[in-house]
Design a protein around this motif. Sequence first.
Motif, PDB file in Angstrom:
ATOM      1  N   GLY A   1       0.814  -1.206   0.000  1.00 30.43           N
ATOM      2  CA  GLY A   1       0.000   0.000   0.000  1.00 30.43           C
ATOM      3  C   GLY A   1       0.845   1.252   0.000  1.00 30.43           C
ATOM      4  O   GLY A   1       2.078   1.212   0.039  1.00 30.43           O
TER       5      GLY A   1
ATOM      6  N   SER B   1     -11.047  -2.898   3.653  1.00 28.32           N
ATOM      7  CA  SER B   1      -9.734  -2.472   3.171  1.00 28.32           C
ATOM      8  C   SER B   1      -9.913  -1.510   2.015  1.00 28.32           C
ATOM      9  O   SER B   1     -10.956  -1.496   1.346  1.00 28.32           O
ATOM     10  CB  SER B   1      -8.889  -3.668   2.715  1.00 28.32           C
TER      11      SER B   1
ATOM     12  N   ASN C   1      -3.618   5.567  -5.959  1.00 25.82           N
ATOM     13  CA  ASN C   1      -4.345   4.343  -6.313  1.00 25.82           C
ATOM     14  C   ASN C   1      -5.116   4.479  -7.610  1.00 25.82           C
ATOM     15  O   ASN C   1      -5.665   3.500  -8.109  1.00 25.82           O
ATOM     16  CB  ASN C   1      -5.337   3.983  -5.191  1.00 25.82           C
TER      17      ASN C   1
END
Length: 319
Positions: A43, A188, A210
């Motif tokens: 991440g 998540s 992202n």
Amino acid sequence: MRNYIYTVIPVIALSISGVSHAEVPSDYPSRNIEIIVPFGPGGSTDTSARLFANSLSQHLPNNPNVIVVNKPGGATTIGINALVNAEPDGYTLALTSNSPITIQPHFETTEYSYDSFTPIIKLVNIPQVLLVRKEAPWDTFEEWLSYVVDNPNVLTYSTPGNGSISDLAMAVLNEAADVSTRAIPYDSGGKAMAAMLGGNVDAVATFQGNADSSQTKALVNFSSERSSKHGDIPTLRDAGVQAEKNAYIGIIAPKGMDPEIASLLHDAFRQTLEDSSIREALLNQSFDISYASSEDYANIIQEDYNVNGSLLHNAGLIK
């Protein structure tokens, strides 16, 4: 529709240390330094941690190994609990976003509060954006907002969980624009993104890094300033909505750390942040460089904690 009241509370600087001032031991550091990341590998927070870990050693005496240790789970509290319980000797740190330290303590399920740490340094801001699918009917935030105004409580958006930074960003938008949308929580950020891409929800609030421009459109940036890399995306204020929700990453250590060690670590991280190759890598990953000293970082944490408490309370998420 959620209603929010913002409470202004005086900001008091957190103490950098609860122990007596002493010189850094001549052999510090004499072993590996661990940086805990309260998220899983891969991440945005983990990626930034590894960038710093790979370069920090050259700015510290004795060139110690710096190791990233992922401790996800418990809505990010497992990793932070591990930090709280570590010795304040300079060998255990955490690189974290603001969510675990300024949101999670409000739920009263943590072993810590916002002031249970030694703040070392704030490093970067994390631009949070509102994303929709490429084929969505809205090409601008204004078009999206017009639809939401005309269709109250119809549009759905995914979040990484109730009370997450993304959830609060949308809550701020709903309140400031006087609109009503429906949150669909997942466990998540990856699942929240997948839900949007799969058409299970209409939008998602997430980190700019992202976003895949081949599959998504970014309509607005929730941060107070435009992204360094994606300056074409307007902020909420640019779009006429008088609101913002900032996300950021910094380094914290266990409470009670000797101030000389805290200062040494601060300086090493700042030197790393000033490295041109590190800055370029961070910017390429859509982070915005945003340094704050230990004292300023402490003030930012407390102010953020106060504001988040008001948001969560008025959203009915805490009493």
